[in-house]
Write a protein that holds these residues in place. Structure first.
Motif, PDB file in Angstrom:
ATOM      1  N   THR A 227      13.137  -1.103   0.431  1.00  0.00           N
ATOM      2  CA  THR A 227      13.063  -0.441   1.734  1.00  0.00           C
ATOM      3  C   THR A 227      13.029   1.075   1.619  1.00  0.00           C
ATOM      4  OG1 THR A 227      15.467  -0.523   1.974  1.00  0.00           O
ATOM      5  CG2 THR A 227      14.200  -2.340   2.934  1.00  0.00           C
ATOM      6  N   GLU A 228      13.364   1.618   0.472  1.00  0.00           N
ATOM      7  CA  GLU A 228      13.280   3.062   0.257  1.00  0.00           C
ATOM      8  C   GLU A 228      11.915   3.406  -0.310  1.00  0.00           C
ATOM      9  OE1 GLU A 228      17.839   4.257  -0.816  1.00  0.00           O
ATOM     10  OE2 GLU A 228      16.500   3.742  -2.456  1.00  0.00           O
ATOM     11  N   ASN A 229      11.427   4.597  -0.025  1.00  0.00           N
ATOM     12  CA  ASN A 229      10.110   4.969  -0.539  1.00  0.00           C
ATOM     13  C   ASN A 229      10.228   5.904  -1.736  1.00  0.00           C
ATOM     14  OD1 ASN A 229      11.138   7.032   0.942  1.00  0.00           O
ATOM     15  ND2 ASN A 229       9.297   7.446   2.136  1.00  0.00           N
ATOM     16  N   ARG A 230      11.041   5.511  -2.699  1.00  0.00           N
ATOM     17  CA  ARG A 230      11.125   6.253  -3.955  1.00  0.00           C
ATOM     18  C   ARG A 230      10.729   5.329  -5.098  1.00  0.00           C
ATOM     19  NH1 ARG A 230      16.839   6.790  -6.328  1.00  0.00           N
ATOM     20  NH2 ARG A 230      17.552   4.690  -6.016  1.00  0.00           N
TER      21      ARG A 230
ATOM     22  N   VAL B 155      18.117   0.968  -5.908  1.00  0.00           N
ATOM     23  CA  VAL B 155      17.215   1.136  -4.785  1.00  0.00           C
ATOM     24  C   VAL B 155      17.641   0.157  -3.679  1.00  0.00           C
ATOM     25  CG1 VAL B 155      15.477  -0.510  -5.615  1.00  0.00           C
ATOM     26  CG2 VAL B 155      14.797   1.358  -4.122  1.00  0.00           C
ATOM     27  N   ARG B 156      17.500   0.595  -2.436  1.00  0.00           N
ATOM     28  CA  ARG B 156      17.885  -0.232  -1.300  1.00  0.00           C
ATOM     29  C   ARG B 156      16.808  -1.301  -1.074  1.00  0.00           C
ATOM     30  NH1 ARG B 156      22.101   0.882   1.508  1.00  0.00           N
ATOM     31  NH2 ARG B 156      22.135   3.021   0.762  1.00  0.00           N
ATOM     32  N   VAL B 157      17.228  -2.554  -0.861  1.00  0.00           N
ATOM     33  CA  VAL B 157      16.301  -3.677  -0.667  1.00  0.00           C
ATOM     34  C   VAL B 157      16.754  -4.528   0.511  1.00  0.00           C
ATOM     35  CG1 VAL B 157      15.553  -3.823  -3.072  1.00  0.00           C
ATOM     36  CG2 VAL B 157      17.564  -5.083  -2.339  1.00  0.00           C
ATOM     37  N   LYS B 158      15.833  -5.362   1.000  1.00  0.00           N
ATOM     38  CA  LYS B 158      16.175  -6.359   2.003  1.00  0.00           C
ATOM     39  C   LYS B 158      15.544  -7.685   1.622  1.00  0.00           C
ATOM     40  CE  LYS B 158      12.425  -5.700   5.300  1.00  0.00           C
ATOM     41  NZ  LYS B 158      12.085  -5.440   6.698  1.00  0.00           N
TER      42      LYS B 158
ATOM     43  N   PRO C 271       0.802  -1.234   0.000  1.00  0.00           N
ATOM     44  CA  PRO C 271       0.000   0.000   0.000  1.00  0.00           C
ATOM     45  C   PRO C 271       0.834   1.284   0.000  1.00  0.00           C
ATOM     46  CG  PRO C 271      -0.859  -1.544   1.613  1.00  0.00           C
ATOM     47  CD  PRO C 271       0.402  -2.121   1.081  1.00  0.00           C
ATOM     48  N   TYR C 272       2.078   1.200   0.413  1.00  0.00           N
ATOM     49  CA  TYR C 272       2.934   2.386   0.456  1.00  0.00           C
ATOM     50  C   TYR C 272       3.770   2.563  -0.815  1.00  0.00           C
ATOM     51  CZ  TYR C 272       1.641   2.114   5.330  1.00  0.00           C
ATOM     52  OH  TYR C 272       0.931   2.041   6.487  1.00  0.00           O
ATOM     53  N   GLY C 273       3.627   1.671  -1.760  1.00  0.00           N
ATOM     54  CA  GLY C 273       4.319   1.772  -3.033  1.00  0.00           C
ATOM     55  C   GLY C 273       5.648   1.044  -3.091  1.00  0.00           C
ATOM     56  N   ALA C 274       6.020   0.340  -2.025  1.00  0.00           N
ATOM     57  CA  ALA C 274       7.275  -0.409  -2.027  1.00  0.00           C
ATOM     58  C   ALA C 274       7.091  -1.712  -2.799  1.00  0.00           C
ATOM     59  CB  ALA C 274       7.723  -0.713  -0.601  1.00  0.00           C
ATOM     60  N   LEU C 275       8.083  -2.057  -3.613  1.00  0.00           N
ATOM     61  CA  LEU C 275       8.013  -3.269  -4.426  1.00  0.00           C
ATOM     62  C   LEU C 275       8.393  -4.494  -3.615  1.00  0.00           C
ATOM     63  CD1 LEU C 275       9.809  -1.997  -7.664  1.00  0.00           C
ATOM     64  CD2 LEU C 275       7.354  -2.111  -7.211  1.00  0.00           C
ATOM     65  N   LYS C 276       7.684  -5.588  -3.904  1.00  0.00           N
ATOM     66  CA  LYS C 276       8.029  -6.896  -3.351  1.00  0.00           C
ATOM     67  C   LYS C 276       8.290  -7.777  -4.563  1.00  0.00           C
ATOM     68  CE  LYS C 276       6.239 -10.387  -0.208  1.00  0.00           C
ATOM     69  NZ  LYS C 276       5.064 -10.780   0.588  1.00  0.00           N
TER      70      LYS C 276
END
Length: 169
Positions: free
Chosen positions: A129-132, A163-166, A112-117
């Protein structure tokens, strides 16, 4: 009575050890060449360290290795195996790892916040983990590389953005 004799013997031996150390320190201090003096102090410290490690397993004794001067031996003192490995454990673990992997995107979902999975073809699941905004398509080849402080960056070879990911799974 035995305890008193044992304590007296330990004090006598430690007093002799201190006298030996003081004598060796005086010998090192008397050297005029800075490098020779430093090597002498290093040899003294190493001999005390080795004796202390050996004596920790047994009763305390005051046998010190004689200090050799650089004039007598020009070789640098050889460190023990424990000293050779000290501080290098993490580096050796890092030498056996990969800094960058390439993966193919199998599916993409967005929270819902626009972060990719992102689910990859090898079964790994990573989350942004970044919101861009980061544009990604199914079937695209991406890389994930190590970044600072244990984090990871995801990007593609075709563009400069990362983009930063985890990792989730």
């Amino acid at each position: 009575m035995r305890f008193t004799l044992l304590t007296g013997a330990v004090l006598l031996v430690s007093a002799q050890a201190t006298a030996g150390i003081e004598q060796q320190l005086t010998q090192c201090a008397a050297m005029t060449d800075k490098l020779d003096r430093l090597v002498c102090y290093d040899n003294l410290a190493a001999s005390i360290r080795v004796d202390t490690m050996a004596n920790n397993a047994t009763a305390p004794t005051a046998t010190l290795a004689p200090v050799t001067t650089p004039a007598a031996t020009s070789a640098v003192p050889v460190a023990t195996n424990v000293e050779d490995n000290f501080g290098m454990e993490v580096k050796r673990v890092q030498e056996n790892t990969t800094d960058k992997i390439y993966l193919d995107v199998e599916s993409i979902t967005e929270d819902p916040y626009g972060a990719l999975k992102i689910t990859f073809t090898n079964g790994q699941i990573w989350k942004q983990t970044e919101n861009r905004k980061f544009n990604l398509k199914v079937g695209e080849k991406v890389f994930i590389e190590k970044a600072a402080l244990g984090s990871f960056l995801m990007g593609t070879e075709s563009r400069n953005a990362k983009v930063r990911v985890k990792r989730l799974k």
